[in-house]
Design a protein around this motif. Structure first.
Motif, PDB file in Angstrom:
ATOM      1  N   CYS A 150      40.214  38.923  37.405  1.00 19.14           N
ATOM      2  CA  CYS A 150      40.361  37.926  36.338  1.00 19.14           C
ATOM      3  C   CYS A 150      39.034  37.253  36.001  1.00 19.14           C
ATOM      4  CB  CYS A 150      41.435  36.893  36.692  1.00 19.14           C
ATOM      5  SG  CYS A 150      41.007  35.772  38.025  1.00 19.14           S
ATOM      6  N   ASP A 151      38.019  37.395  36.847  1.00 18.88           N
ATOM      7  CA  ASP A 151      36.706  36.834  36.528  1.00 18.88           C
ATOM      8  C   ASP A 151      36.068  37.546  35.334  1.00 18.88           C
ATOM      9  OD1 ASP A 151      34.700  39.056  37.943  1.00 18.88           O
ATOM     10  OD2 ASP A 151      36.586  38.782  39.014  1.00 18.88           O
ATOM     11  N   LEU A 152      36.506  38.780  35.063  1.00 18.34           N
ATOM     12  CA  LEU A 152      35.891  39.552  33.980  1.00 18.34           C
ATOM     13  C   LEU A 152      36.234  39.013  32.598  1.00 18.34           C
ATOM     14  CD1 LEU A 152      36.324  43.240  35.234  1.00 18.34           C
ATOM     15  CD2 LEU A 152      34.316  41.760  35.408  1.00 18.34           C
ATOM     16  N   ILE A 153      37.295  38.215  32.503  1.00 17.89           N
ATOM     17  CA  ILE A 153      37.669  37.700  31.178  1.00 17.89           C
ATOM     18  C   ILE A 153      37.160  36.280  30.947  1.00 17.89           C
ATOM     19  CG2 ILE A 153      39.741  39.146  31.105  1.00 17.89           C
ATOM     20  CD1 ILE A 153      41.357  36.554  31.683  1.00 17.89           C
ATOM     21  N   VAL A 154      36.405  35.741  31.905  1.00 15.21           N
ATOM     22  CA  VAL A 154      35.916  34.370  31.782  1.00 15.21           C
ATOM     23  C   VAL A 154      35.071  34.194  30.526  1.00 15.21           C
ATOM     24  CG1 VAL A 154      34.431  32.627  32.812  1.00 15.21           C
ATOM     25  CG2 VAL A 154      36.010  33.912  34.246  1.00 15.21           C
ATOM     26  N   SER A 155      34.129  35.092  30.311  1.00 13.60           N
ATOM     27  CA  SER A 155      33.228  34.962  29.167  1.00 13.60           C
ATOM     28  C   SER A 155      33.726  35.702  27.931  1.00 13.60           C
ATOM     29  CB  SER A 155      31.828  35.473  29.531  1.00 13.60           C
ATOM     30  OG  SER A 155      31.882  36.823  29.934  1.00 13.60           O
ATOM     31  N   ASN A 156      34.755  36.543  28.125  1.00 13.79           N
ATOM     32  CA  ASN A 156      35.239  37.326  26.983  1.00 13.79           C
ATOM     33  C   ASN A 156      36.716  37.655  27.177  1.00 13.79           C
ATOM     34  OD1 ASN A 156      35.648  38.986  24.821  1.00 13.79           O
ATOM     35  ND2 ASN A 156      34.155  40.560  25.425  1.00 13.79           N
ATOM     36  N   GLU A 157      37.579  36.813  26.638  1.00 11.65           N
ATOM     37  CA  GLU A 157      39.022  37.012  26.759  1.00 11.65           C
ATOM     38  C   GLU A 157      39.467  38.317  26.112  1.00 11.65           C
ATOM     39  OE1 GLU A 157      43.011  36.365  27.683  1.00 11.65           O
ATOM     40  OE2 GLU A 157      41.277  35.190  28.380  1.00 11.65           O
ATOM     41  N   ASN A 158      38.654  38.849  25.198  1.00 14.13           N
ATOM     42  CA  ASN A 158      39.010  40.096  24.529  1.00 14.13           C
ATOM     43  C   ASN A 158      39.026  41.290  25.480  1.00 14.13           C
ATOM     44  OD1 ASN A 158      39.333  38.928  21.987  1.00 14.13           O
ATOM     45  ND2 ASN A 158      37.144  39.139  21.507  1.00 14.13           N
ATOM     46  N   ARG A 159      38.440  41.120  26.652  1.00 15.87           N
ATOM     47  CA  ARG A 159      38.461  42.206  27.632  1.00 15.87           C
ATOM     48  C   ARG A 159      39.833  42.359  28.279  1.00 15.87           C
ATOM     49  NH1 ARG A 159      33.442  42.675  31.646  1.00 15.87           N
ATOM     50  NH2 ARG A 159      34.537  44.642  31.950  1.00 15.87           N
ATOM     51  N   ARG A 160      40.660  41.339  28.156  1.00 17.07           N
ATOM     52  CA  ARG A 160      42.006  41.407  28.749  1.00 17.07           C
ATOM     53  C   ARG A 160      42.818  42.502  28.054  1.00 17.07           C
ATOM     54  NH1 ARG A 160      45.761  38.356  31.519  1.00 17.07           N
ATOM     55  NH2 ARG A 160      44.401  36.536  31.752  1.00 17.07           N
ATOM     56  N   ASP A 161      43.459  43.347  28.867  1.00 18.80           N
ATOM     57  CA  ASP A 161      44.260  44.439  28.334  1.00 18.80           C
ATOM     58  C   ASP A 161      45.723  44.326  28.763  1.00 18.80           C
ATOM     59  OD1 ASP A 161      44.285  46.687  26.691  1.00 18.80           O
ATOM     60  OD2 ASP A 161      43.998  48.093  28.353  1.00 18.80           O
ATOM     61  N   VAL A 162      46.005  43.403  29.691  1.00 21.20           N
ATOM     62  CA  VAL A 162      47.375  43.153  30.133  1.00 21.20           C
ATOM     63  C   VAL A 162      47.600  41.650  30.069  1.00 21.20           C
ATOM     64  CG1 VAL A 162      49.080  43.393  31.972  1.00 21.20           C
ATOM     65  CG2 VAL A 162      47.266  45.125  31.713  1.00 21.20           C
ATOM     66  N   SER A 163      48.515  41.206  29.233  1.00 20.97           N
ATOM     67  CA  SER A 163      48.746  39.772  29.107  1.00 20.97           C
ATOM     68  C   SER A 163      49.483  39.241  30.329  1.00 20.97           C
ATOM     69  CB  SER A 163      49.549  39.459  27.840  1.00 20.97           C
ATOM     70  OG  SER A 163      50.916  39.786  28.022  1.00 20.97           O
TER      71      SER A 163
END
Length: 207
Positions: free
Chosen positions: A122-135
């Motif tokens: 979940c740290d990967l979406i800190v700066s870019n929420e668009n990286r999230r692929d599973v809500s």
């Protein structure tokens, strides 16, 4: 004095979702960002004692291989497992699809095994929420349908929600919560981070 017992916990999920990193963060409080990825072959074992109230439980944690060529071997570790942490990478929808496949197999092979759904990285979406692929809502609704003991988003890099996940498992082990129980109230725990657009991004946890 606390009562001690070792309980078998397995961690399953697609290769490279971060199963080994999750174990290392929990058992060693360690994350090596520079270490190259090495797939688990067969399974690796680690254990840690958790104290809940006045009682102790030792979690014997089996880190299973996520590569398809080792899947037949991975299934052998389903036997006797009291809990299964089913991992998916929140930036990779295919890993969530694979998690659902593992859950189907676990339910058929070991129906007494408690299920815990864990989104990683979940740290990967800190700066870019668009990286999230599973809500988170998608995962939570699925977790409710399967009676998951917890639906949680974790970061092995920051440690967010890792302890909460394993403490929840330990509590369930100690109290022998019936498989399939899922409390409908939602509690959000863990870290919140400012995103680039000024909103807050959190690693979420539903019990």
């Amino acid at each position: 004095m606390g009562s001690k017992a070792e309980k078998k916990v397995i961690i399953v999920g697609k290769y490279c979702v971060g199963k080994t990193a999750l174990i290392n963060r929990f058992t060693k409080n360690k994350f090596d960002e520079l270490s190259p990825y090495h797939p688990t072959i067969g399974a690796a074992f680690a254990s840690k004692q958790v104290t809940v109230g006045r009682k102790d439980v030792t979690l014997g944690i089996w880190d299973t291989a996520g590569s398809e060529r080792f899947e037949s071997m991975t299934r052998l570790y389903f036997r006797g497992a009291k809990a299964a942490i089913v991992c998916y990478d929140i930036t990779d929808k295919s890993s969530f699809d694979k998690a659902m496949s593992y859950i189907k197999e676990l339910t058929e092979t070991n129906p007494e095994c408690r299920l815990y759904l864990c989104g990683t990285k979940c740290d990967l979406i800190v700066s870019n929420e668009n990286r999230r692929d599973v809500s988170y809502n998608e995962a939570m609704l699925y977790g409710r349908n399967i009676g998951a003991g917890i639906v949680v988003e974790t970061s092995s890099k920051t440690g967010a929600n890792v302890g909460e996940l394993f403490v929840k498992i330990a509590k369930d082990m100690i109290t022998e919560t019936a498989k399939g129980t899922f409390e409908k109230s939602t509690e959000r725990v863990g870290l919140e981070f400012p995103s680039q657009n000024g909103s807050r991004t959190s690693c979420r946890c539903s019990r």
